[in-house]
Write a protein that holds these residues in place. Structure first.
Motif, PDB file in Angstrom:
ATOM      1  N   LEU A 193      36.653  32.734   6.059  1.00 38.64           N
ATOM      2  CA  LEU A 193      37.396  33.980   5.884  1.00 38.64           C
ATOM      3  C   LEU A 193      37.253  34.529   4.472  1.00 38.64           C
ATOM      4  CD1 LEU A 193      40.937  34.671   7.242  1.00 38.64           C
ATOM      5  CD2 LEU A 193      40.432  35.176   4.866  1.00 38.64           C
ATOM      6  N   TYR A 194      37.342  33.638   3.467  1.00 39.64           N
ATOM      7  CA  TYR A 194      37.289  34.108   2.085  1.00 39.64           C
ATOM      8  C   TYR A 194      35.929  34.713   1.750  1.00 39.64           C
ATOM      9  CZ  TYR A 194      35.259  29.399   1.483  1.00 39.64           C
ATOM     10  OH  TYR A 194      34.500  28.258   1.602  1.00 39.64           O
ATOM     11  N   GLU A 195      34.868  34.231   2.392  1.00 39.70           N
ATOM     12  CA  GLU A 195      33.539  34.799   2.166  1.00 39.70           C
ATOM     13  C   GLU A 195      33.453  36.218   2.717  1.00 39.70           C
ATOM     14  OE1 GLU A 195      29.945  32.505   3.331  1.00 39.70           O
ATOM     15  OE2 GLU A 195      29.371  34.352   4.390  1.00 39.70           O
ATOM     16  N   VAL A 196      33.931  36.395   3.969  1.00 37.70           N
ATOM     17  CA  VAL A 196      33.832  37.704   4.626  1.00 37.70           C
ATOM     18  C   VAL A 196      34.681  38.749   3.905  1.00 37.70           C
ATOM     19  CG1 VAL A 196      34.235  38.974   6.770  1.00 37.70           C
ATOM     20  CG2 VAL A 196      33.357  36.636   6.858  1.00 37.70           C
ATOM     21  N   VAL A 197      35.935  38.414   3.617  1.00 36.13           N
ATOM     22  CA  VAL A 197      36.817  39.387   2.955  1.00 36.13           C
ATOM     23  C   VAL A 197      36.350  39.642   1.524  1.00 36.13           C
ATOM     24  CG1 VAL A 197      39.188  39.919   2.301  1.00 36.13           C
ATOM     25  CG2 VAL A 197      38.748  38.635   4.393  1.00 36.13           C
ATOM     26  N   GLY A 198      35.857  38.605   0.859  1.00 34.10           N
ATOM     27  CA  GLY A 198      35.337  38.770  -0.501  1.00 34.10           C
ATOM     28  C   GLY A 198      34.144  39.707  -0.531  1.00 34.10           C
ATOM     29  N   GLN A 199      33.217  39.545   0.420  1.00 35.19           N
ATOM     30  CA  GLN A 199      32.061  40.429   0.481  1.00 35.19           C
ATOM     31  C   GLN A 199      32.455  41.848   0.887  1.00 35.19           C
ATOM     32  OE1 GLN A 199      28.357  39.709  -0.001  1.00 35.19           O
ATOM     33  NE2 GLN A 199      29.707  38.566  -1.367  1.00 35.19           N
ATOM     34  N   TYR A 230      39.229  37.281  -3.470  1.00 33.81           N
ATOM     35  CA  TYR A 230      38.391  36.513  -2.543  1.00 33.81           C
ATOM     36  C   TYR A 230      36.993  36.218  -3.084  1.00 33.81           C
ATOM     37  CZ  TYR A 230      42.081  37.241   0.859  1.00 33.81           C
ATOM     38  OH  TYR A 230      43.294  37.230   1.508  1.00 33.81           O
ATOM     39  N   THR A 231      36.410  37.133  -3.837  1.00 32.99           N
ATOM     40  CA  THR A 231      35.103  36.828  -4.422  1.00 32.99           C
ATOM     41  C   THR A 231      35.231  35.755  -5.490  1.00 32.99           C
ATOM     42  OG1 THR A 231      34.276  39.068  -3.975  1.00 32.99           O
ATOM     43  CG2 THR A 231      33.106  37.787  -5.646  1.00 32.99           C
ATOM     44  N   SER A 232      36.319  35.786  -6.246  1.00 33.19           N
ATOM     45  CA  SER A 232      36.554  34.739  -7.249  1.00 33.19           C
ATOM     46  C   SER A 232      36.667  33.370  -6.574  1.00 33.19           C
ATOM     47  CB  SER A 232      37.834  35.040  -8.040  1.00 33.19           C
ATOM     48  OG  SER A 232      37.720  36.260  -8.736  1.00 33.19           O
ATOM     49  N   PHE A 233      37.386  33.327  -5.449  1.00 32.62           N
ATOM     50  CA  PHE A 233      37.540  32.053  -4.747  1.00 32.62           C
ATOM     51  C   PHE A 233      36.208  31.601  -4.137  1.00 32.62           C
ATOM     52  CE2 PHE A 233      38.889  29.347  -1.134  1.00 32.62           C
ATOM     53  CZ  PHE A 233      39.631  28.408  -1.853  1.00 32.62           C
ATOM     54  N   THR A 234      35.425  32.576  -3.640  1.00 30.37           N
ATOM     55  CA  THR A 234      34.109  32.238  -3.094  1.00 30.37           C
ATOM     56  C   THR A 234      33.210  31.660  -4.171  1.00 30.37           C
ATOM     57  OG1 THR A 234      34.315  34.065  -1.507  1.00 30.37           O
ATOM     58  CG2 THR A 234      32.128  33.129  -1.799  1.00 30.37           C
ATOM     59  N   TYR A 270      34.190  30.065  -6.793  1.00 31.73           N
ATOM     60  CA  TYR A 270      34.719  28.732  -7.079  1.00 31.73           C
ATOM     61  C   TYR A 270      34.221  27.712  -6.060  1.00 31.73           C
ATOM     62  CZ  TYR A 270      38.140  24.930  -7.053  1.00 31.73           C
ATOM     63  OH  TYR A 270      38.730  23.688  -7.030  1.00 31.73           O
ATOM     64  N   ARG A 271      34.209  28.096  -4.775  1.00 29.49           N
ATOM     65  CA  ARG A 271      33.795  27.171  -3.729  1.00 29.49           C
ATOM     66  C   ARG A 271      32.275  26.998  -3.664  1.00 29.49           C
ATOM     67  NH1 ARG A 271      37.807  25.984  -0.002  1.00 29.49           N
ATOM     68  NH2 ARG A 271      36.334  24.361   0.618  1.00 29.49           N
ATOM     69  N   TYR A 272      31.527  28.088  -3.842  1.00 33.53           N
ATOM     70  CA  TYR A 272      30.086  28.045  -3.659  1.00 33.53           C
ATOM     71  C   TYR A 272      29.323  27.769  -4.953  1.00 33.53           C
ATOM     72  CZ  TYR A 272      30.486  30.051   1.068  1.00 33.53           C
ATOM     73  OH  TYR A 272      30.771  30.273   2.393  1.00 33.53           O
ATOM     74  N   GLY A 273      29.858  28.241  -6.083  1.00 29.35           N
ATOM     75  CA  GLY A 273      29.089  28.242  -7.316  1.00 29.35           C
ATOM     76  C   GLY A 273      28.272  29.520  -7.407  1.00 29.35           C
ATOM     77  N   PHE A 274      27.869  29.888  -8.623  1.00 29.87           N
ATOM     78  CA  PHE A 274      27.208  31.178  -8.824  1.00 29.87           C
ATOM     79  C   PHE A 274      25.862  31.255  -8.116  1.00 29.87           C
ATOM     80  CE2 PHE A 274      24.513  34.100 -11.314  1.00 29.87           C
ATOM     81  CZ  PHE A 274      25.264  35.255 -11.163  1.00 29.87           C
ATOM     82  N   ARG A 275      25.058  30.174  -8.172  1.00 22.79           N
ATOM     83  CA  ARG A 275      23.731  30.210  -7.555  1.00 22.79           C
ATOM     84  C   ARG A 275      23.820  30.364  -6.041  1.00 22.79           C
ATOM     85  NH1 ARG A 275      20.005  25.633 -10.645  1.00 22.79           N
ATOM     86  NH2 ARG A 275      20.007  26.642 -12.715  1.00 22.79           N
ATOM     87  N   ARG A 276      24.715  29.626  -5.446  1.00 31.13           N
ATOM     88  CA  ARG A 276      24.855  29.711  -3.990  1.00 31.13           C
ATOM     89  C   ARG A 276      25.415  31.060  -3.578  1.00 31.13           C
ATOM     90  NH1 ARG A 276      28.547  25.774  -0.264  1.00 31.13           N
ATOM     91  NH2 ARG A 276      27.851  26.541   1.750  1.00 31.13           N
ATOM     92  N   TRP A 277      26.301  31.615  -4.400  1.00 33.30           N
ATOM     93  CA  TRP A 277      26.832  32.946  -4.117  1.00 33.30           C
ATOM     94  C   TRP A 277      25.720  33.976  -4.176  1.00 33.30           C
ATOM     95  CZ3 TRP A 277      27.569  37.462  -7.186  1.00 33.30           C
ATOM     96  CH2 TRP A 277      28.386  38.429  -6.600  1.00 33.30           C
ATOM     97  N   CYS A 278      24.806  33.847  -5.134  1.00 30.02           N
ATOM     98  CA  CYS A 278      23.661  34.762  -5.232  1.00 30.02           C
ATOM     99  C   CYS A 278      22.751  34.626  -4.018  1.00 30.02           C
ATOM    100  CB  CYS A 278      22.868  34.492  -6.515  1.00 30.02           C
ATOM    101  SG  CYS A 278      23.728  34.988  -8.030  1.00 30.02           S
ATOM    102  N   ARG A 279      22.565  33.381  -3.530  1.00 32.99           N
ATOM    103  CA  ARG A 279      21.772  33.190  -2.314  1.00 32.99           C
ATOM    104  C   ARG A 279      22.456  33.836  -1.107  1.00 32.99           C
ATOM    105  NH1 ARG A 279      20.851  27.915  -4.457  1.00 32.99           N
ATOM    106  NH2 ARG A 279      22.443  27.008  -3.092  1.00 32.99           N
ATOM    107  N   LEU A 280      23.789  33.812  -1.117  1.00 33.83           N
ATOM    108  CA  LEU A 280      24.547  34.493  -0.065  1.00 33.83           C
ATOM    109  C   LEU A 280      24.236  35.985  -0.064  1.00 33.83           C
ATOM    110  CD1 LEU A 280      26.918  34.979   1.976  1.00 33.83           C
ATOM    111  CD2 LEU A 280      28.447  34.958   0.001  1.00 33.83           C
ATOM    112  N   LEU A 281      24.209  36.596  -1.245  1.00 34.57           N
ATOM    113  CA  LEU A 281      23.917  38.023  -1.352  1.00 34.57           C
ATOM    114  C   LEU A 281      22.516  38.327  -0.839  1.00 34.57           C
ATOM    115  CD1 LEU A 281      25.361  38.999  -4.873  1.00 34.57           C
ATOM    116  CD2 LEU A 281      26.474  39.123  -2.642  1.00 34.57           C
ATOM    117  N   LEU A 282      21.556  37.458  -1.177  1.00 34.38           N
ATOM    118  CA  LEU A 282      20.172  37.700  -0.781  1.00 34.38           C
ATOM    119  C   LEU A 282      19.961  37.502   0.715  1.00 34.38           C
ATOM    120  CD1 LEU A 282      18.274  35.960  -3.735  1.00 34.38           C
ATOM    121  CD2 LEU A 282      18.536  38.415  -3.326  1.00 34.38           C
TER     122      LEU A 282
END
Length: 407
Positions: free
Chosen positions: A260-266, A119-123, A125-137
């Motif tokens: 769903l993929y964001e929540v389960v991935g996190q 799920y994190t791999s798919f997230t 793919y959908r968000y991109g690395f920068r947006r995924w990092c903003r998600l974490l922050l």
């Protein structure tokens, strides 16, 4: 844009992404786009504006309106699949103990690793690395709390069975249902219908029959367990049930608002860190003395795959129904456990077990009496037309936007 408001042609979805969330003023000012759910454009404005939750709910009437929908049967079957998943993981845990391998924290670690990989791999793919990092922050703290509660729930319940009887642990497990109902009522503004309360009580009565039959057959004997250890085990079970109840409500809230993929991935990402640290601290001695052979490898593989399936399906249940129905659906797990035990551990089924199973299923049916077409898919914290939620798999928002559809 935060979500669909009935005037715009922009709708949140988990599947098709035309552009990231944000508005034109952000782009023109050169501001960085903020983290938000994926959006899709091009939906017919008139069609989207006309369909409302109230209109969907009015499509069928009567006390048994929800029984006439496809979603009701999906929820009922999905609940039993989840109960079978839990029963199967318990069976694999028992088989591992028989082989001399008892590593409760470590064996769950692989589940979080697999969820993270998928799920994190798919997230990413959908968000991109920068947006995924903003998600974490921005939202990482929410998922850190969710994963901590989930890991501790798993750990303390496994730990409880070392010190207390199965009877005590089963009775205390009901506390998770109480926690879910109270937190949902206070913080999420969920209001339970009288038939839902009656349904929950009937389900609990069914489990009472199961426990009574176990007591008659001696399956709940406390021989060899000191009073001090039993108190310790009961406290561990109480902590585990509390963590489970709170984590279920938190996850229901998050999957209603986020993909769903964001929540389960996190959950997999942070759970892997929490669980890995805990396994390194508490399981290192058991890890050294554990038995390692092909059977153990097979049992660990089966445990991991089934538990990962459970974690993948549970969010859909939270969307279609609720954390409360999720927990009472799992009460049939004891019955399925005996059915599996007949083949695996050569157990026998007491005559009270089928009665208990019918009682629990009856409670599940009573729970939905009086519910409308969308059942519990409409979440009170998402607004009248669920405009604050994501239009994902199993959500009422998806029904409003796309008609009679689940996926």
């Amino acid at each position: 844009m935060d979500g669909y408001d009935g005037k715009s042609s922009v709708i949140r979805t988990e599947h098709c992404v035309a552009r990231p969330a944000g508005n034109e003023s952000d782009k023109s000012s050169g501001a960085a786009s903020t983290h938000g759910a994926p959006e899709v454009t091009g939906i017919n404005q008139d069609t989207a504006a006309v369909t409302t939750v109230e209109e969907v709910q009015a499509s069928k009437k009567g006390w048994f309106a929800y029984f006439k929908t496809r979603d009701f049967y999906i929820v009922l079957v999905l609940g039993q699949i989840l109960a079978l998943c839990i029963t199967s993981t318990n069976t694999f845990s028992s088989l591992l103990v028989e082989q001399g391998t008892s590593i409760p924290a470590f064996q769950t670690f692989f589940n979080y690793v697999l969820l993270n990989i998928i799920y994190t791999s798919f997230t990413l793919y959908r968000y991109g690395f920068r947006r995924w990092c903003r998600l974490l922050l921005k939202d990482g703290w929410k998922y850190i709390i969710l994963s901590f509660l989930d890991v501790q729930g798993n750990y303390f319940f496994v730990l409880a069975y070392r010190y207390t009887t199965i009877l005590s642990a089963q009775l205390i497990n009901f506390f998770a249902i109480v926690i879910v109902v109270i937190i949902s009522f206070i913080f999420l503004r969920v209001r339970y219908h009288v038939t839902q309360i009656v349904g929950i009580l009937i389900c609990i009565g069914g489990v009472g029959i199961l426990i009574g039959s176990d007591h008659i057959t001696g399956a709940t004997s406390s021989d060899g367990i000191s009073k001090g250890n039993q108190v310790k085990g009961d406290l561990f079970a109480l902590v585990g049930a509390t963590c489970y109840g709170v984590s279920n409500v938190v996850e229901e809230f998050l999957v209603s608002k986020r993909p769903l993929y964001e929540v389960v991935g996190q959950l997999g990402f942070w759970g892997m860190i929490w669980n890995g640290a805990q396994a390194g601290i508490f399981d290192k001695d058991q890890f050294r003395t554990a038995t390692w052979n092909s059977k153990v490898g097979g049992y660990l593989t089966g445990y991991t795959l089934i538990l990962s399936l459970f974690y993948s399906l549970a969010p859909i249940m939270f969307r279609l129904s609720s954390a409360a129905f999720f927990n009472i659906s799992l009460l049939t797990g004891n019955f399925w456990g005996v059915c599996i035990g007949v083949k695996v551990f050569h157990l026998s089924i007491h005559w009270m077990y089928p009665i208990a199973f019918v009682c629990i299923v009856g409670g599940l049916l009573v729970y939905f009496v009086g519910k409308k077409v969308l059942g519990e898919a409409t979440k009170p914290w998402l607004g009248q037309n669920q405009e604050q939620g994501v239009a994902g798999v199993g959500t009422a928002r998806r029904r409003v936007v796309r008609g009679d559809t689940v996926v």
